[in-house]
Write a protein that holds these residues in place. Structure first.
Motif, PDB file in Angstrom:
ATOM      1  N   GLY A 182      -2.046   9.767 120.760  1.00  0.00           N
ATOM      2  CA  GLY A 182      -2.647  10.218 121.994  1.00  0.00           C
ATOM      3  C   GLY A 182      -4.166  10.255 121.920  1.00  0.00           C
ATOM      4  O   GLY A 182      -4.766  10.154 120.843  1.00  0.00           O
ATOM      5  N   SER A 183      -4.780  10.408 123.094  1.00  0.00           N
ATOM      6  CA  SER A 183      -6.237  10.390 123.148  1.00  0.00           C
ATOM      7  C   SER A 183      -6.821  11.632 122.487  1.00  0.00           C
ATOM      8  O   SER A 183      -6.216  12.718 122.479  1.00  0.00           O
ATOM      9  CB  SER A 183      -6.708  10.294 124.603  1.00  0.00           C
ATOM     10  N   VAL A 184      -8.010  11.472 121.933  1.00  0.00           N
ATOM     11  CA  VAL A 184      -8.747  12.549 121.292  1.00  0.00           C
ATOM     12  C   VAL A 184      -9.976  12.849 122.143  1.00  0.00           C
ATOM     13  O   VAL A 184     -10.733  11.914 122.485  1.00  0.00           O
ATOM     14  CB  VAL A 184      -9.165  12.159 119.855  1.00  0.00           C
ATOM     15  N   PRO A 185     -10.193  14.137 122.544  1.00  0.00           N
ATOM     16  CA  PRO A 185     -11.368  14.454 123.374  1.00  0.00           C
ATOM     17  C   PRO A 185     -12.660  14.062 122.664  1.00  0.00           C
ATOM     18  O   PRO A 185     -12.769  14.142 121.439  1.00  0.00           O
ATOM     19  CB  PRO A 185     -11.271  15.970 123.561  1.00  0.00           C
ATOM     20  N   ASP A 186     -13.648  13.630 123.484  1.00  0.00           N
ATOM     21  CA  ASP A 186     -14.953  13.325 122.914  1.00  0.00           C
ATOM     22  C   ASP A 186     -15.556  14.585 122.315  1.00  0.00           C
ATOM     23  O   ASP A 186     -15.329  15.716 122.795  1.00  0.00           O
ATOM     24  CB  ASP A 186     -15.893  12.791 123.998  1.00  0.00           C
ATOM     25  N   VAL A 187     -16.337  14.437 121.275  1.00  0.00           N
ATOM     26  CA  VAL A 187     -16.983  15.571 120.609  1.00  0.00           C
ATOM     27  C   VAL A 187     -18.473  15.276 120.496  1.00  0.00           C
ATOM     28  O   VAL A 187     -18.921  14.127 120.601  1.00  0.00           O
ATOM     29  CB  VAL A 187     -16.373  15.825 119.227  1.00  0.00           C
ATOM     30  N   CYS A 188     -19.205  16.390 120.286  1.00  0.00           N
ATOM     31  CA  CYS A 188     -20.646  16.265 120.101  1.00  0.00           C
ATOM     32  C   CYS A 188     -20.962  16.186 118.630  1.00  0.00           C
ATOM     33  O   CYS A 188     -20.160  16.597 117.765  1.00  0.00           O
ATOM     34  CB  CYS A 188     -21.362  17.460 120.733  1.00  0.00           C
ATOM     35  N   ALA A 189     -22.127  15.664 118.314  1.00  0.00           N
ATOM     36  CA  ALA A 189     -22.492  15.407 116.924  1.00  0.00           C
ATOM     37  C   ALA A 189     -22.550  16.678 116.093  1.00  0.00           C
ATOM     38  O   ALA A 189     -22.401  16.629 114.877  1.00  0.00           O
ATOM     39  CB  ALA A 189     -23.822  14.669 116.867  1.00  0.00           C
ATOM     40  N   ASP A 203      -6.464  12.999 104.974  1.00  0.00           N
ATOM     41  CA  ASP A 203      -5.450  12.306 105.773  1.00  0.00           C
ATOM     42  C   ASP A 203      -5.421  12.686 107.243  1.00  0.00           C
ATOM     43  O   ASP A 203      -4.759  12.000 108.029  1.00  0.00           O
ATOM     44  CB  ASP A 203      -4.047  12.526 105.191  1.00  0.00           C
ATOM     45  N   SER A 204      -6.151  13.778 107.657  1.00  0.00           N
ATOM     46  CA  SER A 204      -6.043  14.140 109.070  1.00  0.00           C
ATOM     47  C   SER A 204      -7.278  14.847 109.612  1.00  0.00           C
ATOM     48  O   SER A 204      -7.325  15.145 110.814  1.00  0.00           O
ATOM     49  CB  SER A 204      -4.819  15.047 109.285  1.00  0.00           C
ATOM     50  N   ILE A 205      -8.283  15.200 108.805  1.00  0.00           N
ATOM     51  CA  ILE A 205      -9.448  15.962 109.249  1.00  0.00           C
ATOM     52  C   ILE A 205     -10.561  15.006 109.654  1.00  0.00           C
ATOM     53  O   ILE A 205     -10.957  14.128 108.867  1.00  0.00           O
ATOM     54  CB  ILE A 205      -9.939  16.912 108.147  1.00  0.00           C
ATOM     55  N   PHE A 206     -11.062  15.182 110.900  1.00  0.00           N
ATOM     56  CA  PHE A 206     -12.172  14.363 111.365  1.00  0.00           C
ATOM     57  C   PHE A 206     -13.435  15.212 111.371  1.00  0.00           C
ATOM     58  O   PHE A 206     -13.475  16.307 111.937  1.00  0.00           O
ATOM     59  CB  PHE A 206     -11.908  13.828 112.775  1.00  0.00           C
ATOM     60  N   ASP A 207     -14.500  14.689 110.750  1.00  0.00           N
ATOM     61  CA  ASP A 207     -15.762  15.416 110.615  1.00  0.00           C
ATOM     62  C   ASP A 207     -16.860  14.604 111.284  1.00  0.00           C
ATOM     63  O   ASP A 207     -17.292  13.573 110.774  1.00  0.00           O
ATOM     64  CB  ASP A 207     -16.095  15.652 109.141  1.00  0.00           C
ATOM     65  N   PRO A 208     -17.372  15.094 112.477  1.00  0.00           N
ATOM     66  CA  PRO A 208     -18.429  14.339 113.167  1.00  0.00           C
ATOM     67  C   PRO A 208     -19.700  14.213 112.345  1.00  0.00           C
ATOM     68  O   PRO A 208     -20.415  13.214 112.468  1.00  0.00           O
ATOM     69  CB  PRO A 208     -18.666  15.158 114.441  1.00  0.00           C
ATOM     70  N   PHE A 266     -12.426  18.968 112.534  1.00  0.00           N
ATOM     71  CA  PHE A 266     -11.212  19.465 113.175  1.00  0.00           C
ATOM     72  C   PHE A 266     -10.054  18.547 112.811  1.00  0.00           C
ATOM     73  O   PHE A 266     -10.236  17.359 112.532  1.00  0.00           O
ATOM     74  CB  PHE A 266     -11.391  19.528 114.698  1.00  0.00           C
ATOM     75  N   PRO A 267      -8.801  19.105 112.778  1.00  0.00           N
ATOM     76  CA  PRO A 267      -7.633  18.290 112.429  1.00  0.00           C
ATOM     77  C   PRO A 267      -7.168  17.456 113.631  1.00  0.00           C
ATOM     78  O   PRO A 267      -7.239  17.923 114.777  1.00  0.00           O
ATOM     79  CB  PRO A 267      -6.579  19.332 112.043  1.00  0.00           C
ATOM     80  N   LEU A 268      -6.718  16.222 113.345  1.00  0.00           N
ATOM     81  CA  LEU A 268      -6.098  15.386 114.368  1.00  0.00           C
ATOM     82  C   LEU A 268      -4.597  15.651 114.375  1.00  0.00           C
ATOM     83  O   LEU A 268      -3.969  15.757 113.318  1.00  0.00           O
ATOM     84  CB  LEU A 268      -6.371  13.913 114.085  1.00  0.00           C
TER      85      LEU A 268
END
Length: 819
Positions: free
Chosen positions: A587-594, A619-624, A599-601
């Protein structure tokens, strides 16, 4: 159809047909029985002399031909001989043998020059001549129906054999080919010899020595040019022959081109002669070869041997001047270390002419003989002597026997006569019934209709049903003889037999392969037993590779087929399940600011998969902060319990924060105004003083901050300090020029800038200290646009200085504080 017209001549050979080679060796003569399988042509190439023999269909049903005296290939030792043969039928095996050790057979190691069971109407190859080979050798070429493995000797139904000569020679080689044939009469006779240049060079000189016993009587000297492969008849001298003596003549060639003969094996030849002797000479003999045996009331028998089951029809022989009115007959005996029980005999025949001639007496009915030894005999039924021809050249002991009037048999050598009788058996001169059945069958094979030619007989044996159908399921496994009995036109019962072997069918198994994902790599199938069979079915390429991607998800039946060395085959099936790849979504992931926190996907489905891509950890954490600003494609891969995997992708957008810059802090005095601007048009603004405008004017001292929220809801901030020092000192402090003028930084360490907006023309800048002393003076030109001009007071002491700007429209002054 067993149509066989070969005649076994017992005065020439005891156990098998024979022929004599040019090197005086005796070779077996194989026999064949059918005209449909023959050598159409045989040829060689690349040698000094080559064979080119388009022999075609052999004349008269003779399927052995000796071409060794007329067709030969000549090459150097160590050379390769290239060959090609064409056959009348595609399904034939081919063989080439060379008797390298000249021992009269082709069974020694290294004598099979081509032995592959490759079928084909035309086939070619090559073989190497041993480097040590010298002189002439016998070469045998043979084809057989592909169901029968070729061998140099024996009988078989389909095929043909041809013999050739192979000549291995280098440099100089002169061969003494032959003594002049013929009968020497009494008295002085001219002795002649035939020689041949078998080398590769012209022969310009040689000598031939002729001797009688151990005494030389002539030497021939040659001078001229004898080209390679050419013959020459030379006269050696005269010799006086006598009817009362036996003469042994020897020839020896030497001094070839005043040098050495490269092959000495063919330099000597010896022959035995006697004046007036009937017949031709025999090389190497010690006494006359032919004579006659004459005795009254006698029976004369001779042993013979057959290699395979065959049929005898009668016996042929030659009588010297028999008596009119005598009665004779021929017989067939068992072999019991001499003639045993009578197996067959002809009717008696009454002599009607006393001329010497050949006779042929038939048996009343044909006799089918198993392989083995037998005796054929001629009986003189009258009391007068009868003369039967004899031969000594091929004598074998315990082969020729005679029975006197007392009924006792004794060998000829025991009577002081080491000779063989000139008796011949006649084999199969009619159409013997042939049973049409293969030699072998598999136990799971179809039932076969049994037939024979000629028809009209009765079949019997294990495995038959309805008298003419052979059923391998009924016979079981093993070897079984099918007999065929026929009353022929002669009133004789013909019996033929055929042995058929029923072979066991191999036990074949095929274990179900493990389930596979449709995305898995091709696998090699190996669970079929016995190993070595062939797999077939959906998704199989080559011999054993199964590719699940070529068939997709589903259950598939695969076949495994195995055949053993007897050609018996069986097959079985197995199932293989191809599992479809799991359906995966992301599914889509909301846009984030820099500046957002990691946050986990969780948008991948089914859950439990692995995310990968830029900015992903654990394996699942996205870090801007790791990915930076931009659009990043993140993959989600899910693997189920069968290790089948699917994947999906989604873009994650990291937006940059709005860039907010309120500029340097402001220094104001009196009623002086300035503007603060947060930029980023289209955003929303929140100032510390509650204002929500992008910009506004300031005059009062204050510390101002602003939050700017852009369209992506990303927030940027900045702070500015506004300092109003009170009443401005000097004339025109109200900026009567109507321009926007600013000094910064203020206070300063010594260097500052003057920004001017909205003033055009020449402007005189003057800087004075607290006492009014002119410290700096500078002219600047303005265009009305914003311009910035540096002023340097770094070398001045701290304090308050007045900065005046003189323009034709007026003058304004400002204070600057130097620390």
């Amino acid at each position: 159809m067993l149509q066989r017209s070969a005649q076994l001549t017992l005065l020439i050979v005891l156990l098998t047909f024979t022929t004599k080679s040019s090197n005086s060796q005796t070779y077996c003569v194989p026999s064949h029985g059918n005209a449909s399988y023959f050598l159409s042509s045989f040829s060689t190439s690349g040698a000094h002399v080559n064979i080119n023999n388009p022999s075609g269909l052999p004349p008269g049903g003779v399927y052995y031909t000796d071409f060794s005296s007329s067709q030969y290939v000549k090459a150097d030792p160590g050379d390769a001989v290239s060959w090609s043969m064409t056959t009348s039928q595609y399904y034939t095996y081919k063989r080439i043998w060379v008797d390298w050790n000249r021992d009269g057979d082709f069974v020694d190691v290294g004598e099979t020059m081509y032995g592959s069971n490759v079928v084909g109407a035309t086939i070619a190859g090559s073989f190497n001549i041993p480097s040590t080979a010298r002189g002439q050798y016998r070469m045998r070429v043979q084809i057989r129906y592909y169901g029968s493995v070729p061998s140099p000797c024996g009988y078989y139904l389909y095929g043909e054999t041809e013999d050739y000569s192979l000549l291995a020679t280098t440099g100089n080689d002169l061969k003494v080919v032959d003594l002049e044939k013929g009968i020497y009469c009494s008295g002085s006779q001219s002795v002649k010899a035939l020689v041949k240049n078998e080398g590769n060079n012209n022969i310009t000189s040689f000598k031939v020595n002729a001797s009688l016993g151990s005494t030389n009587f002539s030497t021939y000297n040659y001078s001229g040019t004898l080209q390679p492969d050419s013959f020459l008849l030379v006269t050696l001298g005269n010799h006086s022959f006598s009817t009362s003596s036996i003469d042994t003549l020897s020839l020896f060639s030497y001094d070839l081109n005043s040098g050495i003969d490269s092959n000495t094996l063919n330099d000597t030849l010896t022959g035995v002669y006697r004046a007036g002797l009937t017949g031709t000479y025999t090389i190497g003999g010690t006494s006359p070869d032919y004579t006659g045996f004459s005795k009254a009331g006698i029976e004369m028998a001779q042993k013979f041997h057959i290699e395979e089951k065959d049929t005898i029809t009668g016996i042929a022989f030659y009588l010297n001047f028999p008596q009119l009115g005598d009665s004779i007959k021929v017989k067939l005996y068992e072999d019991s270390s001499g003639p045993g029980s009578v197996l067959a005999e002809s009717n008696s025949y009454r002599i009607v002419s006393n001329a010497g001639r050949s006779y042929y007496l038939e048996f009343s009915c044909l006799e089918v003989l198993d392989s083995g030894s037998y005796f054929i005999a001629l009986e003189q039924m009258s009391a007068r002597p009868i003369t039967l021809g004899m031969s000594k050249g091929n004598f074998r002991s315990n082969v020729a026997f005679a029975k006197d009037t007392s009924g006792l048999w004794s060998s000829m050598e025991s009577q002081g006569l080491p000779y063989l009788f000139s008796l011949r058996m006649i084999l199969d001169q009619y159409d013997l019934a042939q049973i049409n059945l293969p030699s072998s069958l598999c136990s799971n094979g179809d039932s076969l209709v049994v037939s024979a030619i000629p028809a009209g007989g009765i079949f019997s044996g294990i495995g038959l049903r309805n008298d003419s159908i052979f059923d391998p399921g009924l016979s079981g496994v093993g070897s079984f003889e099918i007999r065929y009995t026929l009353l022929n036109s002669r009133g004789c019962v013909d019996t033929s037999g055929h042995t058929i072997r029923v072979d066991t069918v191999p036990t074949v198994s095929f274990t179900n392969p493990a389930d596979l994902c449709e995305t898995a790599a091709p696998i090699s199938l190996s669970s079929g037993l016995p190993a070595g069979g062939v797999y077939s079915g959906p998704g199989i390429s080559g011999s054993n590779l199964f590719d699940p991607s070529s068939v997709g998800a589903g259950s598939y039946a695969l076949q495994y087929r195995y055949g053993d060395i007897n050609g018996c085959k069986d097959s079985t099936a197995a199932q293989i399940v191809v599992v479809g790849a799991p359906s995966v979504s992301f599914g889509s992931v909301p846009d984030v600011c820099a500046d957002a926190s990691s946050f986990p996907l969780f948008q991948g489905s089914p859950s439990g998969g692995v995310y990968s891509g830029t900015g992903i950890s654990s394996d699942s954490i996205f870090d801007p902060s790791s990915s930076g600003v931009g659009v990043f494609t993140i993959d989600y891969t899910f693997t189920d319990s069968l290790l089948c995997s699917g994947s999906a992708s989604q873009d994650v957008v990291v937006n940059a924060l709005p860039l907010v810059d309120l500029g340097d802090d402001l220094e104001l005095c009196g009623t002086q105004l300035d503007t603060v601007d947060a930029g980023n048009p289209g955003s929303t603004y929140l100032w510390s003083n509650g204002k929500t405008d992008q910009s506004f004017s300031v005059n009062q001292s204050d510390t101002l901050w602003v939050q700017v929220t852009d369209v992506n809801l990303c927030v940027g901030t900045d702070t500015i300090v506004v300092n109003n020092t009170g009443v401005c000192v000097g004339v025109n402090e109200l900026n009567q020029l109507g321009a926007r003028i600013k000094l910064f930084p203020n206070p300063t360490e010594g260097a500052f800038h003057i920004s001017i907006l909205g003033l055009e023309g020449l402007v005189q800048v003057e800087v004075r200290d607290a006492r009014g002393k002119l410290i700096r003076s500078k002219e600047i030109h303005t265009t009305g646009n914003l311009s910035v001009h540096p002023i340097n007071l770094m070398n001045e002491s701290g304090g308050i200085y007045t900065v005046s700007l003189l323009h034709y429209s007026g003058t304004v002054s400002y204070r600057i504080s130097v620390k």
